[in-house]
Design a protein around this motif. Structure first.
Motif, mmCIF file in Angstrom:
data_model
loop_
_atom_site.group_PDB
_atom_site.id
_atom_site.type_symbol
_atom_site.label_atom_id
_atom_site.label_comp_id
_atom_site.label_asym_id
_atom_site.label_seq_id
_atom_site.Cartn_x
_atom_site.Cartn_y
_atom_site.Cartn_z
ATOM 1 N N THR A 132 77.644 -64.675 22.246
ATOM 2 C CA THR A 132 78.862 -64.290 23.973
ATOM 3 C C THR A 132 79.129 -62.984 22.822
ATOM 4 O O THR A 132 79.850 -62.723 24.055
ATOM 5 C CB THR A 132 79.274 -65.617 23.505
ATOM 6 O OG1 THR A 132 79.954 -65.795 22.661
ATOM 7 C CG2 THR A 132 79.028 -66.876 24.032
ATOM 8 N N ILE A 181 78.162 -57.167 26.977
ATOM 9 C CA ILE A 181 77.115 -58.240 28.308
ATOM 10 C C ILE A 181 76.572 -57.437 29.316
ATOM 11 O O ILE A 181 75.136 -57.415 29.941
ATOM 12 C CB ILE A 181 77.816 -58.740 29.734
ATOM 13 C CG1 ILE A 181 79.249 -60.058 28.320
ATOM 14 C CG2 ILE A 181 77.495 -59.547 30.589
ATOM 15 C CD1 ILE A 181 80.198 -60.428 29.207
ATOM 16 N N MET A 206 79.829 -74.052 29.170
ATOM 17 C CA MET A 206 79.281 -73.403 28.996
ATOM 18 C C MET A 206 78.168 -73.158 29.970
ATOM 19 O O MET A 206 77.324 -71.890 30.665
ATOM 20 C CB MET A 206 78.895 -72.316 27.616
ATOM 21 C CG MET A 206 80.035 -71.844 26.753
ATOM 22 S SD MET A 206 80.157 -71.259 26.101
ATOM 23 C CE MET A 206 79.780 -69.321 26.345
ATOM 24 N N PHE A 207 77.395 -73.568 29.689
ATOM 25 C CA PHE A 207 75.385 -73.769 30.882
ATOM 26 C C PHE A 207 75.515 -75.565 31.322
ATOM 27 O O PHE A 207 76.360 -76.342 31.227
ATOM 28 C CB PHE A 207 74.522 -74.039 29.731
ATOM 29 C CG PHE A 207 74.677 -73.173 28.533
ATOM 30 C CD1 PHE A 207 74.453 -71.895 28.125
ATOM 31 C CD2 PHE A 207 74.790 -74.379 26.950
ATOM 32 C CE1 PHE A 207 74.530 -70.648 27.187
ATOM 33 C CE2 PHE A 207 74.977 -73.179 26.001
ATOM 34 C CZ PHE A 207 74.898 -72.023 26.266
ATOM 35 N N GLU A 241 79.658 -62.682 34.034
ATOM 36 C CA GLU A 241 79.017 -63.209 34.053
ATOM 37 C C GLU A 241 78.955 -64.960 34.397
ATOM 38 O O GLU A 241 80.256 -65.365 34.050
ATOM 39 C CB GLU A 241 78.793 -62.967 32.459
ATOM 40 C CG GLU A 241 77.980 -64.426 31.996
ATOM 41 C CD GLU A 241 77.508 -64.381 30.539
ATOM 42 O OE1 GLU A 241 76.629 -63.347 30.294
ATOM 43 O OE2 GLU A 241 78.167 -64.356 29.362
ATOM 44 N N ASP A 280 74.011 -67.709 34.677
ATOM 45 C CA ASP A 280 73.888 -66.626 34.131
ATOM 46 C C ASP A 280 73.363 -66.941 32.849
ATOM 47 O O ASP A 280 71.832 -67.319 31.595
ATOM 48 C CB ASP A 280 74.257 -65.726 34.108
ATOM 49 C CG ASP A 280 74.765 -64.728 35.895
ATOM 50 O OD1 ASP A 280 73.671 -65.407 36.064
ATOM 51 O OD2 ASP A 280 76.228 -64.409 35.922
ATOM 52 N N ARG A 281 73.818 -67.708 31.894
ATOM 53 C CA ARG A 281 73.602 -68.054 30.589
ATOM 54 C C ARG A 281 73.119 -68.731 31.074
ATOM 55 O O ARG A 281 71.853 -68.753 29.140
ATOM 56 C CB ARG A 281 74.820 -68.443 30.066
ATOM 57 C CG ARG A 281 75.837 -66.691 29.631
ATOM 58 C CD ARG A 281 77.353 -68.124 29.000
ATOM 59 N NE ARG A 281 77.504 -68.796 30.459
ATOM 60 C CZ ARG A 281 78.796 -68.892 30.231
ATOM 61 N NH1 ARG A 281 79.669 -67.365 31.013
ATOM 62 N NH2 ARG A 281 79.733 -70.022 31.269
ATOM 63 N N THR A 282 72.501 -70.209 31.990
ATOM 64 C CA THR A 282 71.753 -70.897 31.897
ATOM 65 C C THR A 282 69.918 -69.984 31.112
ATOM 66 O O THR A 282 69.383 -70.594 31.071
ATOM 67 C CB THR A 282 71.887 -72.045 32.622
ATOM 68 O OG1 THR A 282 73.572 -72.572 31.809
ATOM 69 C CG2 THR A 282 70.492 -73.206 32.253
ATOM 70 N N ARG A 307 69.359 -67.305 31.196
ATOM 71 C CA ARG A 307 68.992 -66.762 29.837
ATOM 72 C C ARG A 307 68.145 -67.986 29.228
ATOM 73 O O ARG A 307 67.328 -66.974 28.725
ATOM 74 C CB ARG A 307 69.755 -66.210 28.933
ATOM 75 C CG ARG A 307 70.194 -64.844 30.767
ATOM 76 C CD ARG A 307 70.774 -63.596 29.640
ATOM 77 N NE ARG A 307 71.899 -64.163 28.911
ATOM 78 C CZ ARG A 307 73.425 -64.192 29.220
ATOM 79 N NH1 ARG A 307 73.973 -63.357 30.171
ATOM 80 N NH2 ARG A 307 74.408 -64.852 28.336
#
Length: 631
Positions: free
Chosen positions: A243, A247, A549-550, A574, A578-580, A582
């Motif tokens: 993180t 970004i 976060m995911f 974000e 998005d995080r998941t 990736r």
């Protein structure tokens, strides 16, 4: 020359043209999973060495290459035949070499930063209640920082080891080195000129995960000296893991930057490439192509109803047997070293790997996550590189290894202490007695807690205790604070996290160390980046991961997006999706031959309908495991 080779050669040529010492140009290279970034980098640098290396050397300059890991650095050095034309190092090593000559400026930066931190602590102490746990912890921190300020002018030279322990009043930690470097590069024109005069070309691999403040400092220098400095970024924003990276790296680049791309995936079979292209297609236009002779490959999605799960280990063993059947590959038959199990959330590996009680409290703190996962968190390296090796050497009765560790890290055998001692032999004897006392914690097959080990190490003065662990050593796990506790806002959550983590049995530190070293059955995100495995099992389980976060349930259509998700998406920010996405992309793209995805979900039907509508999988690739469980 086949089509994939031609595409790679085109990107190589475009990048090479940027490395013009008389007219440098900066670039961002898109290099997706399995694209052979290292091959491209080495090919270009070897060509540069042949054609322009002499000119660079006559100017007393070098090309700097920043890599993500020591392993990557060593590999590139080897393939460049250790040529001194190039300085290849990790970001921490490179940063230290830049700032190391400026000892006075480092001192003043530490003075200012420590005063700021001390002022904040003292203000919190004035608002706190004397006698409480938080009050005592802050008291130790304040004492440490006051001592640091007091001793600052007595330090002749600051030290830093990018690959090891940084204890002692003269030592800087990893975070400080990065912050100091970013500040110096951003604020001091002299430092900028030193950088570009020494390294007119700076190439950064895995740039999407390089610290944001450093990347922005390099951008600023390139903007100030576009005709003297070439900044080359190699990366893929879809593979950004941490993180604290930038970004929007790769977006809104200056118009004069080159934007080459390697679209060939040399690693994955055709079916896996089709899948990862689909995964990223909703957010990016980049699409990879397989090499001409790529295998077809096998991909399966196994859906498990998490409303009624019997034994997850048994389920996953059954899945491995099914994969052996679908792939006609008997090495899938058992979950051992032939199959790499990748968890999309570290909680899952921690629980399965036997180090959950140590890992979970630290991982719950955002400030600690990155350092916990890469093993560089202040305190972690002390535990894994000093205490754990010492204990392992003691338990193996390896006196040579014990002596080596003590000589390297213990003040008991510090050269100055031995010289000042009237009886050095007695000092050495005392050291041996201290080590023996520590080993007694394991008498009769007992497994002491990490806190017990840490406290005894401090009491016996075996090693200096790191600053952030000092407050924890003043706490007993049996201590009952009762009504003496301060209000929640007066707590130090970081210290509380460490206290909770250190209550765990000592052997959990061993399991954790195997995990971050990629020696366990599971893969870390850092550990698998750039790596590849013939057979990959990706396990998805939101409930077990407990992450905020995911959300794989959202990514797989089993759960609606929240208002916050929708707002972030509409505002271009974000989101958890998005995080998941990736993380899912990174793990799937490790597979060289076959890929099994195990999805535990509360809504199996929704998951199946979603992945089919998104065309991630075909009907025959989606397996309902409940049909097998009901048989």
């Amino acid at each position: 020359m086949n089509s994939s080779t031609e595409l790679s050669a085109s990107a190589d040529d475009e990048i090479y043209k940027c490395l013009d010492l008389k007219s440098p140009k900066s670039f961002f290279l898109f290099a997706g999973a399995g694209s052979g970034k290292t091959r491209t980098l080495v090919t270009i640098l070897n060509k540069f060495r042949t054609e322009k290396g002499k000119e660079l050397c006559l100017n007393g300059q070098k090309i700097a290459v920043i890599t993500y890991t020591n392993a990557a650095s060593d590999e590139i050095k080897r393939r460049l035949e250790f040529d001194s034309t190039f300085i290849v190092s990790t970001i921490h090593s490179f940063s230290w070499e830049l700032i190391r000559p400026f000892q006075h400026d480092i001192r003043e930066w530490i003075r200012k930063n420590t005063k700021t931190e001390l002022k904040k602590l003292e203000e919190e102490q004035r608002r706190g209640r004397a006698g409480t746990k938080a009050f005592r912890e802050r008291e130790e921190q304040i004492k440490f920082k006051r001592n640091r300020l007091k001793n600052l002018d007595n330090i002749s030279r600051f030290t830093y080891n990018p690959n090891g322990i940084n204890n002692g009043k003269e030592a800087l930690n990893h975070a400080e080195v990065i912050k100091i470097t970013a500040d110096f590069l951003s604020l001091f024109p002299l430092m900028q000129k030193i950088l570009i005069s020494s390294y007119p070309i700076l190439l950064i691999d895995e740039s999407q995960d390089t610290k944001k403040e450093l990347i922005e400092a390099f951008f600023k220098i390139q903007e100030n000296f576009p005709d003297k400095f070439s900044l080359g970024l190699f990366g893929d924003t879809m593979q950004r893991i941490y993180t604290d990276g930038k970004i929007d790296l790769g977006d809104n680049l200056p118009k004069d930057w080159a934007k080459p791309a390697i679209i060939t995936n040399y690693r994955c079979p055709k079916r896996v490439i089709t899948l990862i292209n689909k995964i990223r297609s909703d957010v990016e236009e980049h699409e990879q192509k397989p090499v001409d002779n790529a295998e077809d490959g096998v991909v399966r999605l196994f859906i498990v109803d998490s409303n009624n799960i019997p034994d997850k280990d048994l389920i996953e063993k059954n899945i491995s047997s099914l994969m052996a059947e679908y792939t006609s590959d008997s090495l899938w038959e058992s979950l051992n070293s032939n199959v790499k199990i990748l968890t999309l959330e570290h909680h899952m590996a921690a629980r399965r790997g036997g180090f959950f009680e140590f890992f979970e409290p630290l991982y719950s703190q955002d400030k600690l996550k990155t350092g916990l996962l890469d093993g560089n968190l202040s305190g972690i390296s002390f535990l894994t590189q000093q205490i754990l090796p010492l204990v392992e050497a003691m338990r193996a009765n390896n006196e040579f290894a014990v002596a080596k560790i003590m000589r390297e890290y213990s003040e008991l055998l510090d050269e100055e202490n031995l010289k000042e001692s009237e009886t050095p032999i007695e000092q050495i004897k005392k050291t041996g007695e201290s080590v023996d006392s520590l080993l007694k914690l394991w008498d009769s097959g007992q497994e002491p807690s990490l806190l017990e080990v840490l406290q005894l190490v401090g009491e016996l003065n075996i090693f200096p205790i790191p600053e952030n662990l000092i407050p924890v050593t003043y706490y007993s796990p049996d201590e009952d604070l009762g009504d003496d506790e301060e209000e929640p806002q007066d707590k130090d959550e970081i210290i509380d996290a460490w206290r909770a983590a250190l209550k765990c049995p000592f052997n959990q530190l061993e399991f954790y160390t195997d995990y971050i070293s990629d020696k366990s059955a599971f893969g870390t995100h850092q550990g698998v980046k750039g790596l590849e495995f013939p057979r990959v099992m990706v396990v998805i389980d939101d409930e077990e991961a407990r992450g905020f976060m995911f959300s794989y349930e959202k990514l797989f259509g089993a759960k609606d997006l929240s208002d916050t998700d929708i707002r972030n998406i509409n505002e271009g920010k974000e989101s958890g999706i998005d995080r998941t996405r990736r993380l899912f992309y990174v793990t799937c793209s490790r597979a060289e031959k076959s890929l099994a995805i195990v999805a535990y979900t509360k809504n199996p039907e929704a998951v199946k309908n979603h992945v089919l509508s998104e065309e991630w999988f075909s009907e025959d690739e989606v397996i309902d495991m409940n049909l097998f469980l009901s048989e």
